[in-house]
Design an enzyme around this catalytic site. Structure first.
Site, short mmCIF file in Angstrom:
data_model
loop_
_atom_site.label_atom_id
_atom_site.label_comp_id
_atom_site.label_asym_id
_atom_site.label_seq_id
_atom_site.Cartn_x
_atom_site.Cartn_y
_atom_site.Cartn_z
N GLY A 174 68.96 38.67 -7.00
CA GLY A 174 67.77 37.89 -7.12
C GLY A 174 67.76 36.55 -7.59
N TYR B 225 53.05 41.34 -18.60
CA TYR B 225 54.11 40.48 -17.99
C TYR B 225 53.82 38.95 -18.23
CZ TYR B 225 56.55 38.08 -14.46
OH TYR B 225 57.66 37.40 -13.78
N PRO C 67 58.48 30.09 -11.96
CA PRO C 67 58.75 30.01 -10.20
C PRO C 67 57.02 30.59 -10.03
CG PRO C 67 60.48 31.29 -11.30
CD PRO C 67 59.59 30.86 -12.62
N1 LIG Z 1 60.54 36.81 -7.61
C1 LIG Z 1 59.52 36.15 -8.30
O1 LIG Z 1 58.52 35.92 -7.55
C2 LIG Z 1 59.30 35.59 -9.70
C3 LIG Z 1 58.10 34.57 -9.99
C4 LIG Z 1 58.12 34.32 -11.21
C5 LIG Z 1 59.28 34.58 -12.20
N2 LIG Z 1 60.34 35.45 -11.83
C6 LIG Z 1 61.15 35.94 -12.73
O2 LIG Z 1 62.39 35.53 -12.57
C7 LIG Z 1 63.49 36.37 -12.96
C8 LIG Z 1 64.13 37.15 -11.69
O3 LIG Z 1 63.48 37.90 -10.97
P1 LIG Z 1 63.71 38.39 -9.50
O4 LIG Z 1 62.71 38.32 -8.48
O5 LIG Z 1 65.05 37.83 -9.04
O6 LIG Z 1 63.96 40.07 -9.82
P2 LIG Z 1 65.17 40.88 -10.02
O7 LIG Z 1 64.56 42.13 -10.60
O8 LIG Z 1 66.00 40.94 -8.60
O9 LIG Z 1 65.95 40.27 -11.13
C9 LIG Z 1 65.84 40.68 -12.37
C10 LIG Z 1 67.27 40.86 -13.04
O10 LIG Z 1 66.98 41.07 -14.40
C11 LIG Z 1 67.86 42.35 -14.71
N3 LIG Z 1 67.36 43.07 -15.98
C12 LIG Z 1 65.93 43.59 -16.30
N4 LIG Z 1 65.65 44.14 -17.21
C13 LIG Z 1 67.09 43.88 -18.01
C14 LIG Z 1 67.48 44.24 -19.36
N5 LIG Z 1 66.70 44.86 -20.10
N6 LIG Z 1 68.83 43.89 -19.80
C15 LIG Z 1 69.44 43.07 -18.80
N7 LIG Z 1 69.18 42.93 -17.52
C16 LIG Z 1 67.79 43.07 -17.19
C17 LIG Z 1 67.75 43.28 -13.53
O11 LIG Z 1 68.67 44.35 -13.57
C18 LIG Z 1 67.84 42.21 -12.41
O12 LIG Z 1 69.32 41.75 -12.04
C19 LIG Z 1 62.59 37.62 -13.68
O13 LIG Z 1 62.40 37.23 -15.04
C20 LIG Z 1 61.16 37.42 -13.17
O14 LIG Z 1 60.14 37.59 -14.10
C21 LIG Z 1 60.37 35.88 -10.43
#
Ligand SMILES: NC(=O)c1ccc[n+]([C@@H]2O[C@H](COP(=O)([O-])OP(=O)(O)OC[C@H]3O[C@@H](n4cnc5c(N)ncnc54)[C@H](O)[C@@H]3O)[C@@H](O)[C@H]2O)c1
Length: 267
Positions: free
Chosen positions: A17, A172, A202
């Site tokens: 991600g 969240y 984001p």
């Molecule tokens: N994709 C979106 O639209 C979006 C928008 C705003 C914010 N975000 C934030 O961006 C970040 C990445 O999101 P993403 O979409 O790439 O999702 P994703 O699930 O692909 O990535 C999240 C990562 O965090 C790891 N993770 C979760 N809980 C954990 C823990 N307790 N210990 C260690 N690792 C842990 C997961 O294994 C994963 O690799 C997150 O913080 C998410 O809230 C994403």
């Protein structure tokens, strides 16, 4: 201005991600990179890579050193061990990106219900732990070294969800609002020591998990549209590279929305 040669960057949640896109961008710009995820096979969950080892091999093509670590960042002892081991392997961490997290409840997917008055208590606790406490714990093990050395850059990944009232993903959003306030407080505490702390919020961004866990609108996925669409992980990664690099050397305590102008109000 944009070179990260000589920097040592830890990006949490970088097996897949947004974290992976950010780690890749920092490696491209010359940083040595510490990859991290909650499990070795976390990159497999939405089909991005076979394992953390495979992701590390991909990043080594940029020429820098790549280390990897597995830890549940809600566990303080595991978090401390992770940071100590990574610093032993790579040297002192000079860039920290806290990206691990997400709207992921106690049982893996999104909580049901996911509103303010009905979300189950175990989901509430896991959501705060996964997004806010984990960010605090990693900062508490990495930032004392930065303070002692008199420099460093921290970037916390928040969300536009934190900056508006919502009826879904409420806890969240609350946890991410906490990440934003943590960013400001830590920036104040570390300002006399030359350590910068910023956040990115984001907007909806097309990571593999995002696409796999909700219905999406086809026209919003069309990257030929300049702004009125979902973002790409690379667009967030470019902003992250700016905020941790020399171009942002006088910027601290700030929250940058990377959402194509979706949210245009103050705060
Ligand atoms: N994709 C979106 O639209 C979006 C928008 C705003 C914010 N975000 C934030 O961006 C970040 C990445 O999101 P993403 O979409 O790439 O999702 P994703 O699930 O692909 O990535 C999240 C990562 O965090 C790891 N993770 C979760 N809980 C954990 C823990 N307790 N210990 C260690 N690792 C842990 C997961 O294994 C994963 O690799 C997150 O913080 C998410 O809230 C994403």
């Amino acid at each position: 201005m944009f070179s990260l040669n000589g920097q040592i960057a830890l990006v949490t949640g970088s097996g897949r991600g947004l974290g992976l896109a950010i780690a890749r961008r920092l490696a491209e710009l010359g940083a040595d990179v510490a990859l991290h995820d909650i499990a070795h096979d976390a990159p497999q969950q939405y089909g991005e890579a076979a394992s953390l080892t495979q992701v590390a091999d991909q990043l080594r093509q940029f020429g820098g050193r790549v280390a990897l670590a597995v830890a549940d960042l809600t566990d303080p002892a595991a978090t401390e061990t992770m940071a100590r081991n990574l610093e032993q392997e790579l040297g002192p961490i000079s860039i920290l990106v806290n990206c691990a997290g997400g709207d992921i409840g106690a049982h893996g997917g999104k909580p049901v219900p996911n509103d303010a008055l009905n979300i189950p208590l175990d989901d509430m606790r896991v959501m705060i732990d996964r997004n806010l406490i984990s960010t605090m714990l990693v900062c508490r093990v990495v930032c004392p070294g930065m303070r002692q050395r008199g420099g460093g850059a921290v970037l916390n990944i928040a969300s536009v969800a934190a900056q508006v009232g919502l009826t879904e993903g409420v806890v969240y959003a609350v946890a991410k609002a906490g990440v934003i306030e943590w960013t400001r407080c830590l920036a104040a505490e570390l300002r006399p020591h030359g350590v910068r702390v910023n956040a990115i919020s984001p907007g909806p961004t097309m990571t593999a998990r995002f696409l796999a866990t909700r219905p999406t609108e086809p026209h919003m996925r069309d990257t030929a549209i300049p702004l009125e669409r979902y973002g790409t992980p690379e667009e967030v990664a470019d902003a992250a590279a700016f905020l941790v690099g020399a171009g942002a050397r006088f910027i601290s305590g700030q929250v940058l929305r990377v959402d194509g102008g979706l949210q245009l109000f103050a705060g």
